[in-house]
Enzyme design. Structure first.
Site, PDB file in Angstrom:
ATOM      1  N   TYR A 161       0.824  -1.213   0.000  1.00  0.00           N
ATOM      2  CA  TYR A 161       0.000   0.000   0.000  1.00  0.00           C
ATOM      3  C   TYR A 161       0.858   1.264   0.000  1.00  0.00           C
ATOM      4  O   TYR A 161       0.754   2.115  -0.900  1.00  0.00           O
ATOM      5  CB  TYR A 161      -0.942  -0.018   1.195  1.00  0.00           C
ATOM      6  N   LYS A 175       1.565   3.969  -3.066  1.00  0.00           N
ATOM      7  CA  LYS A 175       1.139   5.362  -2.860  1.00  0.00           C
ATOM      8  C   LYS A 175       2.322   6.313  -3.067  1.00  0.00           C
ATOM      9  O   LYS A 175       2.157   7.423  -3.590  1.00  0.00           O
ATOM     10  CB  LYS A 175       0.537   5.556  -1.471  1.00  0.00           C
TER      11      LYS A 175
END
Length: 489
Positions: free
Chosen positions: A237, A241
């Site tokens: 994640y 990002k």
């Protein structure tokens, strides 16, 4: 910097919002509509095959939510017509060029009218397939930026990221932009195109070997973790990002770009009412597990900072950011955090959880109250591993020996428990960095923005100063009850 007239700055603006069926985007939409009904139009990109399906998702997953009850009461019988006039569902998908908007008339309408793009869409799963995370968090950011560059009246692009793109660094973490290809480990260069090619090669290899869908899914998940850690990030994640930030930073040209980096977003503090939340945030899994009596223990440095920020504060800060930087060239980074202004430790989660559930015990599946004891907390990882050894590994090993003696009579049970144990160990490995996090997020840029609004009456409308929060009161009276009411089921 002096900032006033934020409410008026939204008059007659057309805003395109991605991730509009998600928790944060809904709070943003509700706040804009409530404080400035003269906003021209909010275009909500909804993942759907056609306009009818998009409208149904908008109605069911956004408009009908309790979050909009204040607006519903304010407009009364005119609520539906007000929403129809101000909110437009746009069928599409950020993983495709032109955001998957197939209707050319709609595309041209957006390119002609949109003043602001708020890019919130993301997959926030720590353990997600690498190909999916790249599609949504990286290519999605690329496609949204490229679409925004075609908007002739665009004033600002806001990209919502996460403060944890900084990885596992210690000390004060600054509001600093990533340069393209920057990695967190050594002098490595992160080539995003090479990562995309790697994923495609790996999928072809798996499929040529007649790999099952389940095995492919697991291989893609493991590849994400492997690549993240190779470059210095703890999970897929935050790794993707960070790449998304690099992508929009590279492509923006002269466009005003704001990157908002919230920490752990929790339930609303005040507006439109306290405690609204949707889905389980990172720490909420702990609260739900404790409430249901399924959490055997907790491992964390309870004196380390648990950087949380209520959802309404994040939405307010986002509005202040887009108003402050409209038509101002540059890239601006903001941490939306509490660890510097008003730090709160994990110990408060333990204390408030025990007090709340002692007074408000939950009902189990058997219809009886779940009586809870104080949760054992391991402050050192070594002691926690000993606990796991005695509680899980040793019984599992004994079951393995029993299987040898009795010719695999309990093999199915052993395999089931072994899978659960391995997955538990994997999850612990995934979340441990945040339970012993030693960094704190500097919010100097956001403090300047707060000071710029301080002289204006709107400071009370767009509050985003965590220093005002009494964390004990917030967790005990607002957040934990909100999690139980809206997210526990």
């Amino acid at each position: 910097m002096e900032l006033g007239g934020m409410v008026d700055a939204l008059i007659d603006k057309s805003i395109l919002i991605t991730g509009s069926t998600g928790f944060l985007a809904k709070i943003f939409v509700e706040k804009v509509l409530r404080v400035q009904p003269k906003v021209k139009r909010l275009y909500l990109l909804v993942r759907a095959s056609d306009a009818k399906s998009a409208q149904e998702r908008l109605q069911n997953e956004v408009i009908e939510k309790e979050l909009f009850d204040i607006l519903r009461k304010e407009h009364g019988k005119e609520f539906n017509s007000f929403m129809a006039e101000k909110v437009c569902a746009v069928p599409g998908d950020i993983i495709h060029h032109n955001l998957g908007i197939e209707d050319i008339n709609m595309r041209e309408l957006l390119w002609k009218n949109v003043n602001m793009v708020i890019h919130v869409a993301a997959t926030t799963n720590f353990y997600v397939r690498y190909d999916i995370a790249l599609d949504i968090n990286v290519l999605g950011a690329k496609h949204t930026m490229n679409f925004a560059k075609k908007c002739s009246k665009l004033e600002v692009f806001l990209h919502v990221s996460t403060a944890y793109v900084t990885g596992e660094k210690e000390g004060v973490l600054l509001e600093k932009a990533f340069s393209m290809g920057e990695a967190l480990k050594g002098n490595m260069y992160l080539d995003i195109e090479s990562e995309l090619e790697l994923v495609e090669r790996r999928k072809k290899e798996l499929r040529s070997g007649n790999t099952t869908m389940g095995a492919e899914k697991m291989a893609m998940k493991e590849l994400g973790i492997e690549r993240a850690r190779h470059y210095g990030w703890p999970n897929t994640y935050v790794f993707t990002k960070a790449m998304g930030e690099m992508m929009v930073g590279k492509l923006r040209g002269n466009m005003p770009l704001v990157i908002a980096r919230p920490t752990i977003i929790t339930s609303t503090w005040k507006e439109p009412f306290p405690g609204w939340i949707e889905g389980n945030r990172t720490i909420d899994n702990i609260i739900v597990g404790y409430a249901k009596g399924t959490l055997p223990c907790f491992v964390a440095d309870i004196n380390s900072r648990m950087d949380v920020i209520p959802g309404d504060m994040v939405a307010n800060a986002m509005i202040a950011m887009v108003v402050a930087h409209s038509n101002k060239q540059g890239e601006f980074i903001y941490h939306i955090s509490s660890s510097v202004r008003n730090p709160v430790n994990y110990s408060i989660l333990e204390q408030c959880g025990y007090r709340y559930f002692s007074k408000n015990p939950q009902i189990g599946k058997n219809g009886k109250e779940i009586r809870l004891r104080k949760l054992p907390i391991f402050k050192k990882l070594a002691f926690f591993r000993i606990f796991l050894f005695l509680r899980y590994w040793l019984p599992l090993e004994m079951l393995r020996l029993v299987n040898i003696i009795f010719c695999c009579m309990f093999l199915k049970k052993y395999n089931e428990l072994s899978r659960k144990y391995k997955f538990l160990m994997f999850l612990i490995d995934l979340y441990i960095p945040y339970c012993f996090f030693k960094g704190c997020f500097d919010d100097f840029n956001l403090e300047r923005l707060r000071m710029a609004t301080k002289k204006h009456a709107e400071n009370q409308i767009f509050y985003f100063d965590p220093e005002k929060i009494d964390w004990d009161e917030y967790f005990y009276s607002i957040h934990i009850p909100g999690v139980i009411k809206y997210a526990c089921n």
